[in-house]
Scaffold this motif. Sequence first.
Motif, PDB file in Angstrom:
ATOM      1  N   THR A 124       0.842  -1.193   0.000  1.00  0.00           N
ATOM      2  CA  THR A 124       0.000   0.000   0.000  1.00  0.00           C
ATOM      3  C   THR A 124       0.880   1.247   0.000  1.00  0.00           C
ATOM      4  OG1 THR A 124      -1.681  -1.194   1.282  1.00  0.00           O
ATOM      5  CG2 THR A 124      -1.876   1.204   1.149  1.00  0.00           C
ATOM      6  N   PRO A 125       0.732   2.146  -0.963  1.00  0.00           N
ATOM      7  CA  PRO A 125       1.572   3.356  -1.000  1.00  0.00           C
ATOM      8  C   PRO A 125       1.419   4.175   0.273  1.00  0.00           C
ATOM      9  CG  PRO A 125       0.370   3.077  -3.061  1.00  0.00           C
ATOM     10  CD  PRO A 125      -0.199   2.073  -2.099  1.00  0.00           C
ATOM     11  N   ILE A 126       2.535   4.722   0.739  1.00  0.00           N
ATOM     12  CA  ILE A 126       2.515   5.478   1.976  1.00  0.00           C
ATOM     13  C   ILE A 126       1.670   6.735   1.848  1.00  0.00           C
ATOM     14  CG2 ILE A 126       4.570   6.843   1.482  1.00  0.00           C
ATOM     15  CD1 ILE A 126       3.551   5.315   4.867  1.00  0.00           C
ATOM     16  N   VAL A 127       1.571   7.282   0.611  1.00  0.00           N
ATOM     17  CA  VAL A 127       0.747   8.468   0.416  1.00  0.00           C
ATOM     18  C   VAL A 127      -0.730   8.148   0.591  1.00  0.00           C
ATOM     19  CG1 VAL A 127       2.405   9.643  -1.061  1.00  0.00           C
ATOM     20  CG2 VAL A 127       0.749   8.077  -2.084  1.00  0.00           C
ATOM     21  N   ALA A 128      -1.092   6.871   0.436  1.00  0.00           N
ATOM     22  CA  ALA A 128      -2.477   6.469   0.656  1.00  0.00           C
ATOM     23  C   ALA A 128      -2.751   6.201   2.134  1.00  0.00           C
ATOM     24  CB  ALA A 128      -2.795   5.214  -0.167  1.00  0.00           C
ATOM     25  N   ILE A 129      -1.723   5.788   2.874  1.00  0.00           N
ATOM     26  CA  ILE A 129      -1.893   5.500   4.298  1.00  0.00           C
ATOM     27  C   ILE A 129      -1.821   6.763   5.137  1.00  0.00           C
ATOM     28  CG2 ILE A 129      -0.908   4.225   6.256  1.00  0.00           C
ATOM     29  CD1 ILE A 129       0.145   2.182   4.324  1.00  0.00           C
ATOM     30  N   PHE A 130      -1.056   7.756   4.663  1.00  0.00           N
ATOM     31  CA  PHE A 130      -0.793   8.924   5.504  1.00  0.00           C
ATOM     32  C   PHE A 130      -2.050   9.679   5.946  1.00  0.00           C
ATOM     33  CE2 PHE A 130       0.201  13.359   6.315  1.00  0.00           C
ATOM     34  CZ  PHE A 130       1.171  13.212   7.299  1.00  0.00           C
ATOM     35  N   PRO A 131      -3.081   9.842   5.103  1.00  0.00           N
ATOM     36  CA  PRO A 131      -4.278  10.537   5.605  1.00  0.00           C
ATOM     37  C   PRO A 131      -4.857   9.906   6.869  1.00  0.00           C
ATOM     38  CG  PRO A 131      -4.374  10.375   3.229  1.00  0.00           C
ATOM     39  CD  PRO A 131      -3.187   9.572   3.660  1.00  0.00           C
ATOM     40  N   LEU A 132      -4.814   8.571   6.964  1.00  0.00           N
ATOM     41  CA  LEU A 132      -5.288   7.917   8.179  1.00  0.00           C
ATOM     42  C   LEU A 132      -4.371   8.215   9.359  1.00  0.00           C
ATOM     43  CD1 LEU A 132      -6.325   4.419   6.763  1.00  0.00           C
ATOM     44  CD2 LEU A 132      -7.829   6.289   7.465  1.00  0.00           C
ATOM     45  N   ASP A 138      -1.343  12.876  16.468  1.00  0.00           N
ATOM     46  CA  ASP A 138      -1.241  14.330  16.581  1.00  0.00           C
ATOM     47  C   ASP A 138       0.192  14.836  16.423  1.00  0.00           C
ATOM     48  OD1 ASP A 138      -3.975  14.623  17.006  1.00  0.00           O
ATOM     49  OD2 ASP A 138      -3.779  14.310  19.170  1.00  0.00           O
ATOM     50  N   ASN A 139       1.163  14.117  16.995  1.00  0.00           N
ATOM     51  CA  ASN A 139       2.545  14.581  16.995  1.00  0.00           C
ATOM     52  C   ASN A 139       3.160  14.460  15.600  1.00  0.00           C
ATOM     53  OD1 ASN A 139       5.662  13.900  17.434  1.00  0.00           O
ATOM     54  ND2 ASN A 139       4.964  15.213  19.105  1.00  0.00           N
ATOM     55  N   GLN A 140       3.759  15.562  15.124  1.00  0.00           N
ATOM     56  CA  GLN A 140       4.317  15.564  13.764  1.00  0.00           C
ATOM     57  C   GLN A 140       5.478  14.591  13.623  1.00  0.00           C
ATOM     58  OE1 GLN A 140       3.021  17.051  11.280  1.00  0.00           O
ATOM     59  NE2 GLN A 140       4.567  17.300   9.690  1.00  0.00           N
ATOM     60  N   THR A 141       6.372  14.545  14.620  1.00  0.00           N
ATOM     61  CA  THR A 141       7.512  13.632  14.553  1.00  0.00           C
ATOM     62  C   THR A 141       7.058  12.183  14.526  1.00  0.00           C
ATOM     63  OG1 THR A 141       8.909  15.223  15.726  1.00  0.00           O
ATOM     64  CG2 THR A 141       9.641  12.935  15.702  1.00  0.00           C
ATOM     65  N   THR A 142       6.044  11.875  15.314  1.00  0.00           N
ATOM     66  CA  THR A 142       5.516  10.512  15.342  1.00  0.00           C
ATOM     67  C   THR A 142       4.917  10.132  13.994  1.00  0.00           C
ATOM     68  OG1 THR A 142       5.013  10.788  17.694  1.00  0.00           O
ATOM     69  CG2 THR A 142       3.987   8.924  16.568  1.00  0.00           C
ATOM     70  N   LYS A 143       4.265  11.073  13.345  1.00  0.00           N
ATOM     71  CA  LYS A 143       3.715  10.803  12.015  1.00  0.00           C
ATOM     72  C   LYS A 143       4.827  10.428  11.030  1.00  0.00           C
ATOM     73  CE  LYS A 143      -0.046  14.195  12.410  1.00  0.00           C
ATOM     74  NZ  LYS A 143      -0.593  15.457  11.850  1.00  0.00           N
ATOM     75  N   LEU A 144       5.864  11.243  11.012  1.00  0.00           N
ATOM     76  CA  LEU A 144       6.977  10.979  10.090  1.00  0.00           C
ATOM     77  C   LEU A 144       7.660   9.660  10.419  1.00  0.00           C
ATOM     78  CD1 LEU A 144       8.582  14.559   9.965  1.00  0.00           C
ATOM     79  CD2 LEU A 144       6.884  13.580   8.416  1.00  0.00           C
ATOM     80  N   LEU A 145       7.846   9.400  11.711  1.00  0.00           N
ATOM     81  CA  LEU A 145       8.518   8.174  12.134  1.00  0.00           C
ATOM     82  C   LEU A 145       7.707   6.949  11.746  1.00  0.00           C
ATOM     83  CD1 LEU A 145      10.904   6.965  13.668  1.00  0.00           C
ATOM     84  CD2 LEU A 145       9.612   7.264  15.786  1.00  0.00           C
ATOM     85  N   LEU A 146       6.407   7.026  11.905  1.00  0.00           N
ATOM     86  CA  LEU A 146       5.548   5.892  11.565  1.00  0.00           C
ATOM     87  C   LEU A 146       5.566   5.623  10.061  1.00  0.00           C
ATOM     88  CD1 LEU A 146       3.614   3.817  12.728  1.00  0.00           C
ATOM     89  CD2 LEU A 146       1.761   5.486  12.495  1.00  0.00           C
ATOM     90  N   CYS A 147       5.548   6.682   9.261  1.00  0.00           N
ATOM     91  CA  CYS A 147       5.602   6.504   7.804  1.00  0.00           C
ATOM     92  C   CYS A 147       6.915   5.861   7.370  1.00  0.00           C
ATOM     93  CB  CYS A 147       5.429   7.855   7.116  1.00  0.00           C
ATOM     94  SG  CYS A 147       3.779   8.558   7.218  1.00  0.00           S
ATOM     95  N   ALA A 148       8.020   6.370   7.904  1.00  0.00           N
ATOM     96  CA  ALA A 148       9.324   5.812   7.539  1.00  0.00           C
ATOM     97  C   ALA A 148       9.462   4.372   8.021  1.00  0.00           C
ATOM     98  CB  ALA A 148      10.439   6.678   8.122  1.00  0.00           C
ATOM     99  N   TRP A 149       8.927   4.063   9.186  1.00  0.00           N
ATOM    100  CA  TRP A 149       8.989   2.694   9.716  1.00  0.00           C
ATOM    101  C   TRP A 149       8.224   1.718   8.827  1.00  0.00           C
ATOM    102  CZ3 TRP A 149       4.859  -0.341  11.450  1.00  0.00           C
ATOM    103  CH2 TRP A 149       5.239  -1.557  12.033  1.00  0.00           C
ATOM    104  N   ILE A 150       7.067   2.122   8.351  1.00  0.00           N
ATOM    105  CA  ILE A 150       6.262   1.245   7.483  1.00  0.00           C
ATOM    106  C   ILE A 150       7.045   0.870   6.230  1.00  0.00           C
ATOM    107  CG2 ILE A 150       4.219   1.167   6.004  1.00  0.00           C
ATOM    108  CD1 ILE A 150       2.743   2.793   8.126  1.00  0.00           C
ATOM    109  N   VAL A 151       7.783   1.834   5.675  1.00  0.00           N
ATOM    110  CA  VAL A 151       8.549   1.584   4.457  1.00  0.00           C
ATOM    111  C   VAL A 151       9.728   0.646   4.723  1.00  0.00           C
ATOM    112  CG1 VAL A 151       9.960   2.661   2.667  1.00  0.00           C
ATOM    113  CG2 VAL A 151       7.880   3.793   3.451  1.00  0.00           C
ATOM    114  N   ALA A 152      10.390   0.815   5.884  1.00  0.00           N
ATOM    115  CA  ALA A 152      11.615   0.051   6.163  1.00  0.00           C
ATOM    116  C   ALA A 152      11.357  -1.296   6.821  1.00  0.00           C
ATOM    117  CB  ALA A 152      12.533   0.879   7.073  1.00  0.00           C
ATOM    118  N   PHE A 153      10.155  -1.528   7.312  1.00  0.00           N
ATOM    119  CA  PHE A 153       9.875  -2.711   8.137  1.00  0.00           C
ATOM    120  C   PHE A 153       9.880  -4.013   7.353  1.00  0.00           C
ATOM    121  CE2 PHE A 153       6.362  -5.524   9.581  1.00  0.00           C
ATOM    122  CZ  PHE A 153       6.937  -5.987  10.749  1.00  0.00           C
TER     123      PHE A 153
END
Length: 283
Positions: A124-132, A138-153
């Motif tokens: 699933t593309p990360i750009v499609a998951i990010f709106p959820l 709420d935290n901006q850093t957590t958002k970025l970290l979660l997106c990067a983790w999904i890609v690298a996991f």
Amino acid sequence: MTAIEGHTPTLDPEEARRLRQERLERIGRWLLPLAIMILAIWLWDRVCVWNDIPKYILPRPGVVLQTLHDDAGLLFSSLLVTLRITFLSLALAVVGGVGLAVLFAQSKWVEMSFFPFAIVLQVTPIVAIFPLINIYVDNQTTKLLLCAWIVAFFPILSNTTLGLNSVDRNLRDLFKLNGATQWQQLRYLRLPAAMPYFLGGLKIAGGLSLIGAVVAEFVAGATGQSSGLASRIIEAGYRLNAPRLFAALILISLIGILIFLVLSLISHLILRRWHESALKQER
């Protein structure tokens, strides 16, 4: 001194040819890419001069280097933000991927139950998951970290699981005949056998974590002084500041290359004394 003792051994022509070939390959491995890179930079500069291209469209390499020097404070502070997200996401991917792979190796039922969800995250593309993610976090850093983790996991999980399941069946039977428990098999047999697979996945995940961090900043639209390099690229694009845009891209590329080289070195140091892939490099 006897005739035998005074005789200097000579290499046969085939062996001498092989040694020359290996020496040329060692030199060419570094010299050829460097020469091509220098040629590409020279052509880049000449194209700008020959076609009188303005710097806000395509800056000359010297202008990019000057911008990298002049904006070093801004760019390198953003680089630290991007690197923090990159390495944190990579560390979480290693912990989560290896831990889940071990659970998969211990129970086929767990693997059959949860592996499809990992595949869903991967495809699933990360750009499609990010709106959820943007809705629930709420935290901006957590958002970025979660997106990067999904890609690298997924590379860590997939490669480690493959390695744990690729143990020689005869060795596994030998451990069982000697009364080894599942955890003893895991510690002394399956984990060492999976190490090359894990390290291969780690090299892939290292680059993907950087890509994930940059893409996450793009889709998040992160801005401000504490934002990463992606925000500098977006800002430079809006302002037609092509030199700063190119400088940020060069930093991202150099960091990606450095991450790959460091992880490759770690892999080689771990495997060089016992695994065939590293032993071949030692010859």
